[in-house]
Design an enzyme around this catalytic site. Sequence first.
Site, mmCIF file in Angstrom:
data_model
loop_
_atom_site.group_PDB
_atom_site.id
_atom_site.type_symbol
_atom_site.label_atom_id
_atom_site.label_comp_id
_atom_site.label_asym_id
_atom_site.label_seq_id
_atom_site.Cartn_x
_atom_site.Cartn_y
_atom_site.Cartn_z
ATOM 1 N N ASN A 114 0.955 -1.055 -0.036
ATOM 2 C CA ASN A 114 0.065 -0.188 0.134
ATOM 3 C C ASN A 114 1.066 1.180 0.010
ATOM 4 O OD1 ASN A 114 -2.358 1.601 0.094
ATOM 5 N ND2 ASN A 114 -2.631 1.342 2.213
ATOM 6 N N THR A 115 0.454 2.542 -0.390
ATOM 7 C CA THR A 115 0.998 3.742 -0.299
ATOM 8 C C THR A 115 0.566 4.416 0.546
ATOM 9 O OG1 THR A 115 -0.191 4.482 -2.008
ATOM 10 C CG2 THR A 115 1.818 3.331 -2.822
ATOM 11 N N HIS A 116 1.342 5.401 1.255
ATOM 12 C CA HIS A 116 0.813 6.488 2.218
ATOM 13 C C HIS A 116 1.412 7.783 1.832
ATOM 14 C CE1 HIS A 116 -0.553 8.387 5.814
ATOM 15 N NE2 HIS A 116 0.542 8.714 6.232
ATOM 16 N N GLY A 165 -1.692 -3.038 11.362
ATOM 17 C CA GLY A 165 -1.707 -1.692 11.750
ATOM 18 C C GLY A 165 -2.354 -0.947 10.689
ATOM 19 N N ASP A 216 -1.272 2.014 8.257
ATOM 20 C CA ASP A 216 0.125 2.627 7.888
ATOM 21 C C ASP A 216 1.437 2.283 8.666
ATOM 22 O OD1 ASP A 216 -1.649 3.873 5.863
ATOM 23 O OD2 ASP A 216 -1.887 5.374 7.324
#
Length: 205
Positions: free
Chosen positions: A111-113, A147, A149
Amino acid sequence: MVGSQLRVVVLVSGSGTNLQALLDATADPAYPATVVAVGADREGIEGLTRAERAGVPTFVLRVKDFQTRSAWDAALTASVAGFDPDLVVSAGFMKLVGEDFLAAYAGRLLNTHPALSPSFPGMHGPADALAYGVKVTGCTLFVVDAGVDTGPIVAQSVVPVLDDDTAETLHERIKTEERRMLVEAVGRMAREGFTVDGRVVRFGG
């Protein structure tokens, strides 16, 4: 998976700009990964249209169509498994996956943040960075864990904060860098292989 095409399933909930970046990259025969399917949690979104234009199979699983969230998670896990992916990329997918999915794709779900983790987790990374007064922020590609991110970091890229930035202008520049980082990192994972050792992600066999 070194030396063969990395099979990628992408999960989307909206416009799918990160998906488009991957689709554009995989259109080049030299790019060592291919998007084998795109899944969504809602119908009628641009992300699905992008996949269909590229000739990539799609599927939709809406949470409200299942009696429980765990039933949805089990169905999502089974649907993704049907495409036998090496890697799953959450590209603006606005649902948290559950225990079944995390177990099935442990170490293989990305995933990206829009911030430099561990700073500014959650939904408002660019606005939080701006409010804090940082001079640089950026984006993080990480391996998803239970969790928010918090997973092991695959790649990060820095974006300067300009004096006249708004949360919107900053986020747009972060998203541009996020797409470049995602394409580069997935390509490298495909070419070199990778391992996850605790909190450390290493490229190479």
